[in-house]
Write a protein that holds these residues in place. Structure first.
Motif, short mmCIF file in Angstrom:
data_model
loop_
_atom_site.label_atom_id
_atom_site.label_comp_id
_atom_site.label_asym_id
_atom_site.label_seq_id
_atom_site.Cartn_x
_atom_site.Cartn_y
_atom_site.Cartn_z
N UNK A 1 -2.42 7.81 -1.64
CA UNK A 1 -1.41 7.56 -2.67
C UNK A 1 -0.17 6.87 -2.15
N UNK A 2 -0.01 6.76 -0.80
CA UNK A 2 1.16 6.07 -0.25
C UNK A 2 1.07 4.58 -0.54
N UNK A 3 2.22 3.94 -0.75
CA UNK A 3 2.26 2.49 -0.94
C UNK A 3 1.89 1.81 0.37
N UNK A 4 1.08 0.79 0.29
CA UNK A 4 0.61 0.12 1.50
C UNK A 4 1.74 -0.47 2.31
N UNK A 5 2.73 -1.06 1.59
CA UNK A 5 3.80 -1.70 2.35
C UNK A 5 4.79 -0.69 2.91
N UNK A 6 4.67 0.58 2.55
CA UNK A 6 5.52 1.60 3.16
C UNK A 6 5.02 1.96 4.55
N UNK A 7 3.71 1.82 4.76
CA UNK A 7 3.15 2.13 6.08
C UNK A 7 3.33 0.97 7.04
N UNK A 8 3.07 -0.22 6.58
CA UNK A 8 3.26 -1.41 7.40
C UNK A 8 4.03 -2.41 6.56
N UNK A 9 5.24 -2.67 6.99
CA UNK A 9 6.07 -3.56 6.19
C UNK A 9 6.68 -4.62 7.08
N UNK A 10 6.13 -5.82 6.95
CA UNK A 10 6.67 -6.96 7.68
C UNK A 10 6.55 -8.16 6.76
#
Length: 700
Positions: free
Chosen positions: A48-57
């Motif tokens: 359920x976590x946002x993808x760009x919260x885990x890897x954000x570049x």
């Protein structure tokens, strides 16, 4: 099976951290255990976590915004975890799904933190190594097993004169070619390199002479990794300045400063070579001692500058009348030596006549003409001696006979008469009785610091008063004692008495070094070192307060054995010096090997100071050489304040002589220690020595 369970099953077998993202809402639908471990959260918590919260570049956001249309994205980035920032490599790609199924993306992350840390450490180590290489004064070159350049510093390029562009092009072959072209012996240089390539674990050290005139020390060591050679480390040190300094010092030690002729030190090598040749080929050679007649009158009436010019003129004249293979040397003062090799008696006499003739040619200084003459003594070798000391002694005896007979002639050395040998036997007997009866005694001459005038040592000098012969000069009885071997017993007595007296002074609060002369025969005794140690143990004198004065001939004769004994004495703590330096076999090649702490400048070089330029040049050369070798210097025979002042200005350390005090009995010496010198000496005035008195020592 739910969609999350389906994707979780697929991810479970992947070793890297991975999770699946639904493209519709860009949220995680499944993650594996490796992802949970990397991010510090459970796999269920990641759903359920946002993808760009885990890897954000920027790259990630661009990929998500394009909905994966740009294809596979593979980059390095930093991800925040519970354990802190981690360096990772990650890839984003769309998952192939059947038509009509919702689109999903796969994120795969590989933790590269350990690799990144190792790479950073490696870069830091390389930077530290490069800084170290640049900080050293040596040129450093590192090569791989094939000889390719791995690293070098700027000093390496400077020593070899390598152009900067040559190194920038990284053309290893061109660099090696440049180095091969720069050496004076390219063939030998290449042979050495080939030999090292064939033995990769070998080390080497040698000297190279470059075409520029530089002398370079080359040292090579294998670069070992786990015991295996992975290349070579080369160091290059420019020795040009030190080699030139050594050559200059060696030249000063072997050449007369006034005439440029070989001095006694160099002459001894010629004598040794001539003796070896004579014995090998069964022939003889002649040793001529040439002494100018009444030369003192020239110095006294015309001055030392004119006297030096005359000596130079005489040297040129004698040299011009000799054969090409003959050797002319200056022994000091107005004495010259000529080595005529080969020669029989007739050839020696013919050479002497030519010398007499050329020396007698009229001279003129400032329009005033005068005529010189000389007296010549001749010794034939090896029949009358094969050592320089023997030849000088025999030739000098013959020369003095010429002097007493009227000068300006020559004479061959003659064996002593039978009566002389009987006199020697009687003198030898009297010496032995004197030792048993206690007629020998020691006097002590103060050794004084030129820096502050303190008494810093004493030299033990031998005296003998016989009830029938009166005071007997050591110049008379020491040669006889050496010939008979009794010098060993006298020397042991002197050593024991001097050490005992020094120990007594030490107990009374005078920690004063005592200098004792050692004869060549005494030094050669098998148990000499043990004897010195025993005397010190019995007396309780600290070893550093005993100084043994050795002659140069002791050091040169059987140099390896002498070196062994000198180091044994040094281990005892005993100090050592070279006596009468400059009159014997001086050689830097020996001096730098021996544990010698002091040079004693012979009185013959002090006598003419400061007016005699030749003596002044010799003394300066000795002082310079002593400083180069890390030794102290003491001058003996100092009798005038100008002599003392000259020595002080030139950096001599100590002196002894009548200017301060003659040799004193032990009680007078101790009173001098307590109360200081008498008024005339303290004021700097020379104390004239009475005519019969001579400095007496146990030597040679």
């Amino acid at each position: 099976m739910s969609a999350a369970a389906h994707w979780a099953g697929l991810l479970a077998g992947m070793p890297q951290a991975a999770w699946v993202v639904a493209m519709a809402d860009r949220r995680v639908v499944a993650a594996n255990a490796a992802a949970a471990a990397l991010l510090g959260r459970s796999a269920q918590a990641l759903q359920g976590d946002a993808a760009d919260a885990l890897l954000s570049s920027p790259e990630d956001r661009l990929w998500w915004d394009s909905e994966g249309s740009i294809g596979l994205l593979h980059t390095d980035t930093v991800v925040a975890t519970a354990a802190g920032a981690r360096y990772v490599s990650r890839s984003l790609s769309l998952i192939d799904v059947p038509p009509g199924e919702p689109a999903h993306a796969l994120v795969v992350v590989a933790d590269r933190s350990a690799e990144h840390r190792a790479e950073s450490e490696r870069e830091a180590a390389l930077a530290e190594l490069q800084a170290t290489l640049e900080a050293t004064a040596d040129g450093i070159l590192v090569t791989d097993p094939q000889g390719r350049l791995s690293a070098c510093n700027r000093r390496f390029a400077e020593i070899w004169g390598l152009p900067r562009e040559l190194l920038q092009h990284e053309d290893d072959a061109a660099v090696h070619a440049w180095m091969a072209r720069s050496v004076g012996d390219p063939t030998g240089y290449q042979l050495r390199l080939n030999a090292l390539r064939e033995t990769p674990q070998a080390s080497s050290s040698d000297r190279l002479e470059l075409l520029t005139g530089q002398v370079v020390e080359r040292v090579s060591r294998p670069l070992l990794v786990r015991g295996r050679a992975q290349g070579r480390v080369w160091s290059f040190r420019d020795l040009t300045a030190s080699v030139e300094a050594e050559a200059r010092i060696e030249q000063l030690s072997r050449n007369d400063t006034l005439t440029g002729l070989p001095n006694r030190s160099a002459l001894v090598d010629h004598v040794n070579e001539a003796t070896a040749t004579a014995r090998r080929e069964g022939r003889s050679y002649a040793f001529l001692l040439v002494d100018l007649d009444r030369f003192r009158q020239i110095n006294d009436s015309l001055g030392h500058e004119v006297g030096d010019q005359v000596l130079q003129t005489v040297a040129h004249r004698i040299q011009a009348c000799l054969r090409a293979d003959d050797v002319l040397a200056r022994l000091g003062g107005d004495q010259f030596a000529v080595l005529v090799n080969p020669a029989d008696a007739a050839a020696a006499e013919a050479t002497a006549k030519r010398i007499l003739n050329v020396v007698a040619h009229p001279c003129s200084v400032e329009g005033a003409p005068f005529t010189l003459t000389c007296s010549i003594g001749i010794a034939m070798a090896p029949s009358q001696g094969s050592r320089i000391d023997d030849l000088v002694r025999h030739a000098e005896a013959a020369m003095r006979t010429v002097k007493s007979a009227g000068r300006a002639h020559y004479r061959m050395h003659q064996a002593r008469a039978e009566g002389d040998r009987r006199n020697d036997m009687q003198l030898d007997h009297a010496m032995r009785q004197a030792l048993v009866s206690g007629r020998f005694r020691l006097h002590y001459q103060p050794q004084v610091s030129l820096a502050d005038g303190r008494v810093v040592g004493a030299e033990a000098l031998l005296r003998w008063r016989d009830p029938e012969m009166g005071d007997v000069s050591p110049a008379h009885f020491i040669p006889v004692a050496e010939d008979s071997g009794f010098i060993v017993h006298i020397g042991e007595w002197v050593l024991a008495q001097a050490v005992r007296q020094a120990a007594l002074w030490h107990q009374r609060g005078h920690a004063l070094p005592i200098a004792v002369n050692v004869s060549a025969l005494q030094f050669k005794q098998p148990h000499f070192v043990d004897r010195v140690g025993s005397v010190l143990d019995i007396s309780g004198l600290p070893p550093h307060l005993l100084e043994l004065e050795l002659t140069e001939s002791i050091l040169v004769h059987d140099a390896d054995e002498s070196l062994h004994r000198l180091h044994a004495l040094a281990r005892l703590g005993v100090k050592m010096s070279i006596d009468d330096f400059g009159t014997g076999y001086s050689s830097l090649s020996y001096l730098k090997r021996f544990p010698i702490g002091k040079l004693k400048i012979d009185r013959s070089f002090i006598k003419g100071l400061p007016g005699d330029d030749s003596d002044a040049g010799i003394v300066r050369a000795v002082l310079q050489m002593a400083r180069a070798l890390g030794m102290k210097c003491i001058a003996e025979g100092v009798e005038t304040e100008p002599q003392r002042h000259f020595l002080q200005e030139e950096g001599c350390d100590e002196f002894q002589g009548w200017l301060y005090a003659p040799a004193l009995d032990s009680l007078s010496f101790e009173q001098r220690l307590v109360h200081g010198p008498a008024a005339p000496a303290a004021a700097g005035a020379a104390v004239p020595a009475p005519a019969p008195a001579r400095r007496i020592r146990l030597v040679r």
